[in-house]
Scaffold this motif. Structure first.
Motif, PDB file in Angstrom:
ATOM      1  N   LEU A  48     -19.320 -14.372  23.053  1.00 44.75           N
ATOM      2  CA  LEU A  48     -19.070 -13.029  22.533  1.00 44.75           C
ATOM      3  C   LEU A  48     -18.209 -12.188  23.469  1.00 44.75           C
ATOM      4  N   LEU A  49     -18.555 -12.149  24.751  1.00 45.44           N
ATOM      5  CA  LEU A  49     -17.776 -11.333  25.689  1.00 45.44           C
ATOM      6  C   LEU A  49     -16.355 -11.864  25.869  1.00 45.44           C
ATOM      7  N   PRO A  50     -16.151 -13.188  26.029  1.00 44.00           N
ATOM      8  CA  PRO A  50     -14.771 -13.675  26.060  1.00 44.00           C
ATOM      9  C   PRO A  50     -13.998 -13.351  24.780  1.00 44.00           C
ATOM     10  N   ALA A  51     -14.660 -13.430  23.622  1.00 49.80           N
ATOM     11  CA  ALA A  51     -13.977 -13.107  22.364  1.00 49.80           C
ATOM     12  C   ALA A  51     -13.552 -11.644  22.340  1.00 49.80           C
ATOM     13  N   LEU A  52     -14.437 -10.750  22.763  1.00 49.08           N
ATOM     14  CA  LEU A  52     -14.104  -9.326  22.777  1.00 49.08           C
ATOM     15  C   LEU A  52     -13.011  -9.030  23.800  1.00 49.08           C
ATOM     16  N   TRP A  53     -13.034  -9.720  24.924  1.00 50.41           N
ATOM     17  CA  TRP A  53     -11.963  -9.552  25.913  1.00 50.41           C
ATOM     18  C   TRP A  53     -10.609  -9.928  25.326  1.00 50.41           C
ATOM     19  N   HIS A  54     -10.532 -11.067  24.655  1.00 50.62           N
ATOM     20  CA  HIS A  54      -9.261 -11.488  24.074  1.00 50.62           C
ATOM     21  C   HIS A  54      -8.788 -10.508  22.996  1.00 50.62           C
ATOM     22  N   ARG A  55      -9.703 -10.000  22.195  1.00 49.42           N
ATOM     23  CA  ARG A  55      -9.293  -9.024  21.170  1.00 49.42           C
ATOM     24  C   ARG A  55      -8.817  -7.722  21.808  1.00 49.42           C
ATOM     25  N   ASP A  56      -9.454  -7.333  22.903  1.00 50.58           N
ATOM     26  CA  ASP A  56      -9.009  -6.126  23.594  1.00 50.58           C
ATOM     27  C   ASP A  56      -7.630  -6.344  24.214  1.00 50.58           C
ATOM     28  N   ARG A  57      -7.427  -7.507  24.807  1.00 47.27           N
ATOM     29  CA  ARG A  57      -6.134  -7.803  25.416  1.00 47.27           C
ATOM     30  C   ARG A  57      -5.028  -7.807  24.369  1.00 47.27           C
ATOM     31  N   GLU A  58      -5.366  -8.224  23.133  1.00 42.18           N
ATOM     32  CA  GLU A  58      -4.373  -8.237  22.054  1.00 42.18           C
ATOM     33  C   GLU A  58      -4.234  -6.874  21.374  1.00 42.18           C
ATOM     34  N   GLY A  59      -4.987  -5.884  21.867  1.00 36.44           N
ATOM     35  CA  GLY A  59      -4.812  -4.530  21.343  1.00 36.44           C
ATOM     36  C   GLY A  59      -5.593  -4.224  20.098  1.00 36.44           C
ATOM     37  N   GLN A  60      -6.695  -4.939  19.847  1.00 39.50           N
ATOM     38  CA  GLN A  60      -7.444  -4.711  18.620  1.00 39.50           C
ATOM     39  C   GLN A  60      -8.655  -3.817  18.792  1.00 39.50           C
ATOM     40  N   LEU A  61      -9.047  -3.510  20.014  1.00 39.11           N
ATOM     41  CA  LEU A  61     -10.179  -2.597  20.202  1.00 39.11           C
ATOM     42  C   LEU A  61      -9.658  -1.191  20.434  1.00 39.11           C
ATOM     43  N   PRO A  62     -10.153  -0.210  19.700  1.00 36.12           N
ATOM     44  CA  PRO A  62      -9.716   1.166  19.920  1.00 36.12           C
ATOM     45  C   PRO A  62     -10.022   1.618  21.343  1.00 36.12           C
ATOM     46  N   GLY A  63      -9.286   2.622  21.811  1.00 36.13           N
ATOM     47  CA  GLY A  63      -9.452   3.073  23.185  1.00 36.13           C
ATOM     48  C   GLY A  63     -10.836   3.549  23.513  1.00 36.13           C
ATOM     49  N   SER A  64     -11.561   4.066  22.529  1.00 29.38           N
ATOM     50  CA  SER A  64     -12.907   4.594  22.781  1.00 29.38           C
ATOM     51  C   SER A  64     -14.012   3.579  22.521  1.00 29.38           C
ATOM     52  N   ALA A  65     -13.655   2.362  22.121  1.00 31.89           N
ATOM     53  CA  ALA A  65     -14.664   1.356  21.799  1.00 31.89           C
ATOM     54  C   ALA A  65     -15.488   1.007  23.031  1.00 31.89           C
ATOM     55  N   ARG A  66     -16.788   0.805  22.821  1.00 34.88           N
ATOM     56  CA  ARG A  66     -17.683   0.414  23.899  1.00 34.88           C
ATOM     57  C   ARG A  66     -18.417  -0.866  23.530  1.00 34.88           C
ATOM     58  N   ILE A  67     -18.790  -1.615  24.570  1.00 33.24           N
ATOM     59  CA  ILE A  67     -19.574  -2.832  24.399  1.00 33.24           C
ATOM     60  C   ILE A  67     -20.843  -2.639  25.217  1.00 33.24           C
ATOM     61  N   ILE A  68     -21.971  -2.587  24.549  1.00 31.25           N
ATOM     62  CA  ILE A  68     -23.240  -2.258  25.191  1.00 31.25           C
ATOM     63  C   ILE A  68     -24.148  -3.476  25.110  1.00 31.25           C
ATOM     64  N   ALA A  69     -24.466  -4.027  26.265  1.00 26.60           N
ATOM     65  CA  ALA A  69     -25.365  -5.174  26.323  1.00 26.60           C
ATOM     66  C   ALA A  69     -26.792  -4.678  26.459  1.00 26.60           C
ATOM     67  N   VAL A  70     -27.676  -5.270  25.685  1.00 27.32           N
ATOM     68  CA  VAL A  70     -29.098  -4.937  25.742  1.00 27.32           C
ATOM     69  C   VAL A  70     -29.854  -6.205  26.127  1.00 27.32           C
ATOM     70  N   SER A  71     -30.633  -6.122  27.205  1.00 29.45           N
ATOM     71  CA  SER A  71     -31.415  -7.283  27.629  1.00 29.45           C
ATOM     72  C   SER A  71     -32.572  -6.803  28.490  1.00 29.45           C
ATOM     73  N   ARG A  72     -33.438  -7.730  28.865  1.00 33.73           N
ATOM     74  CA  ARG A  72     -34.568  -7.393  29.744  1.00 33.73           C
ATOM     75  C   ARG A  72     -34.175  -7.376  31.216  1.00 33.73           C
ATOM     76  N   SER A  73     -32.953  -7.758  31.525  1.00 37.71           N
ATOM     77  CA  SER A  73     -32.501  -7.798  32.909  1.00 37.71           C
ATOM     78  C   SER A  73     -32.420  -6.388  33.487  1.00 37.71           C
ATOM     79  N   GLU A  74     -32.864  -6.249  34.726  1.00 34.77           N
ATOM     80  CA  GLU A  74     -32.741  -4.977  35.433  1.00 34.77           C
ATOM     81  C   GLU A  74     -31.350  -4.916  36.048  1.00 34.77           C
ATOM     82  N   ALA A  75     -30.392  -4.436  35.291  1.00 36.14           N
ATOM     83  CA  ALA A  75     -29.007  -4.430  35.739  1.00 36.14           C
ATOM     84  C   ALA A  75     -28.369  -3.086  35.431  1.00 36.14           C
ATOM     85  N   SER A  76     -27.591  -2.579  36.377  1.00 39.93           N
ATOM     86  CA  SER A  76     -26.801  -1.374  36.141  1.00 39.93           C
ATOM     87  C   SER A  76     -25.518  -1.755  35.416  1.00 39.93           C
TER      88      SER A  76
END
Length: 530
Positions: A59-87
């Protein structure tokens, strides 16, 4: 590439602290966000299971490639949700370690922009929404964005689809522009599939539910529709008068690896046949839709599933083979057997071969052979349409060399479409015939990078186009057909047939097709292309 992340991405406090900033400023202006004139709306992509294998590997590599090709709007966000204690910074570094090797030197500025899109929320989806501060953190992060498309991607076990949906509803995060993506498998039998669909359906309208099968996003799978319905050459022959049989294969050389625990509760039938292979069968066998829209294609696929010959107890014994790999060698390297990898004895199948029929006028009498397995001798996914031989040969002295036409659609690893034809071998001294394929190699013909299936499907979700996704009635029809096979195996008491890793599978799978006077297709049967 983690170095780029740590230098460029501002430090963030853990999500358990007071509300995080609603959005980081993009360090670079976003390029235009259209493809073929179809706009991409402002969006947030929220991935539950955002630190898991699927998210990191696909999923993250796919979103990276779409962003690199200019398909994600400038304000688009990708929010990961998990049990990991990560900033946020921790998560960006994790993604950088995965995506970084694919980033060229001249892409680093674009990757900085992508990194600023990434956020992480610590949340236990199995817990009580009212008691988990992660839900409040997620709500704060999404506050004020009701006008944006929200894609909730559930890259979790199917048992969590209902609880996560209810948690989203309780937190007030489901808007009219929300969509939810459900990874396969949808349940583990018909009853559980219906229960999961009911749970999700209590929160999301069916038009908001996208049940993903990444096989449908592959370029060659989509090209199958174009081959059939944009050319007059094949469709008149696409029936029982001209086609002898169809083979659909999805073979892997890898074992279950880190997925052994999940896989042992699933098996090859649930993991591959009930979804991937049946979807490919539907695309081969469906009638031409009146138009290429969100429901016309899925209506025709549903008709195919409903026309599959039911598997009675006798059919299961006669028309199916299940196997499990033992120790062997793949690519010259020794590999352990399935039970060794799992750490205990198991009757879970890692291989399935079966024969079925589509009982309608177009396909009456045409067998469809399906097979899939792990630790096989080669990695390939392909559809083989075997045509019938010519009704009369005018080359009697060459009769033994005559091979019927065959259409081979390679889905992976080398995407191509090959049509096996009979041709005259060059040179004097009479007619000498030999088969040779007309070869449409995607790499040679188009000479460009092919987007991963998830890239296409993720953008279809954002745009709200469900054509390549499974509808509820499709999923349940597939389970209704597949479930008797599971019951038949369980009732027989017979264990899966053993096969050594690095081989084509159990000998019984070869017998399944050869007793009909046919053989499984292998690439070495074809000569170099013309």
């Amino acid at each position: 590439m983690p170095k780029v992340l740590s230098q460029s991405a501002p430090s963030q406090t853990p999500v358990s602290s007071p509300a995080p900033e609603p959005r980081l400023p993009s360090p670079l202006p976003a390029p235009p966000t259209t493809q073929a004139g179809v706009p991409v709306p402002d969006c947030d992509v929220i991935v539950f299971g955002g630190t898991g294998d699927l998210a990191m590997r696909k999923l993250l590599p796919a979103l990276w490639h779409r962003d690199r090709e200019g398909q994600l709007p400038g304000s688009a966000r990708i929010i990961a949700v998990s049990r990991s204690e990560a900033s946020d910074t921790d998560y960006r570094d994790q993604v950088g370690a995965v995506v970084g090797p694919a980033v060229a030197t001249d892409d680093e500025a674009a990757f900085v922009r992508f990194a600023h899109r990434l956020h992480h929320v610590t949340l236990d989806a199995t817990g009580e929404p009212a008691r988990d501060p992660g839900w409040s953190a997620l709500t704060d992060l999404l506050r004020g964005g009701d006008e944006r498309v929200r894609v909730f991607y559930l890259a979790t076990a199917p048992q969590l689809f209902g609880p996560v949906s209810r948690g989203l509803q309780a937190a007030g995060l489901v808007t009219p522009l929300s969509r939810v993506v459900l990874e396969k498998p949808i349940g583990w039998d018909l009853a559980s599939a219906r229960a999961i669909n009911d749970e999700v359906g209590e929160v999301f309208d069916e038009s908001q539910v996208f049940r993903i099968d990444h096989y449908l996003g592959k370029e060659t799978v989509q090209n199958l529709l174009v081959l059939r319905f944009a050319n007059t050459l094949l469709e008149p022959l696409w029936n029982s008068s001209w086609i002898d049989h169809v083979q659909i294969t999805a073979a892997e050389t890898v074992g279950t690896g880190d997925r052994s625990g999940y896989y042992d509760g699933s098996g090859a039938l649930r993991d591959m046949v009930q979804n991937h292979l049946l979807q490919l069968l539907c695309l081969v066998a469906m009638e031409p839709p009146g138009r290429l829209d969100r429901d016309a294609v899925r209506d025709e696929k549903l008709k195919v599933l409903q026309a599959l010959r039911p598997m009675a107890a006798g059919d299961v014994a006669r028309c199916t083979v299940r196997g499990q790999y033992r120790a062997g060698a793949v690519d010259g390297e020794p590999v352990p057997g399935y039970s060794t990898e799992l750490g205990t004895l198991s009757d879970t199948e890692t291989f399935v071969a079966l024969k079925t029929e589509v009982q309608n006028w177009r396909w009456a009498g045409v067998p469809f052979y399906l097979r899939t397995g792990k630790r096989l001798h080669k990695r390939t996914s392909e559809i083989v349409v075997q045509f019938k031989p010519v009704p009369h040969s005018v080359f009697p002295e060459q009769t033994g060399q005559m091979i019927a036409n065959r259409l081979v659609i390679h889905l992976q690893p080398n995407e191509s479409v090959r049509l096996l034809m009979m041709t005259k071998e060059p040179g004097p001294g009479g007619l000498r015939l030999r088969p040779a394929p007309l070869n449409l190699s995607f790499a040679d013909t188009f000479g460009t990078r092919f987007p991963d299936a998830y890239e296409r499907l993720l953008m279809d979700v954002v745009r709200g186009n469900p054509t390549l996704f499974m509808r509820r009635d499709e999923v349940e029809a597939a389970w209704e057909w597949a479930e008797p096979i599971l019951h038949g195996w369980q009732g027989s008491g017979e264990p899966p047939r053993p096969y050594h890793a690095g081989t084509p599978g159990p000998a019984a799978a070869i017998a399944l097709i050869e007793r009909d006077g046919r053989t499984w297709h292998e690439d070495h049967e074809e000569e170099p292309s013309l």
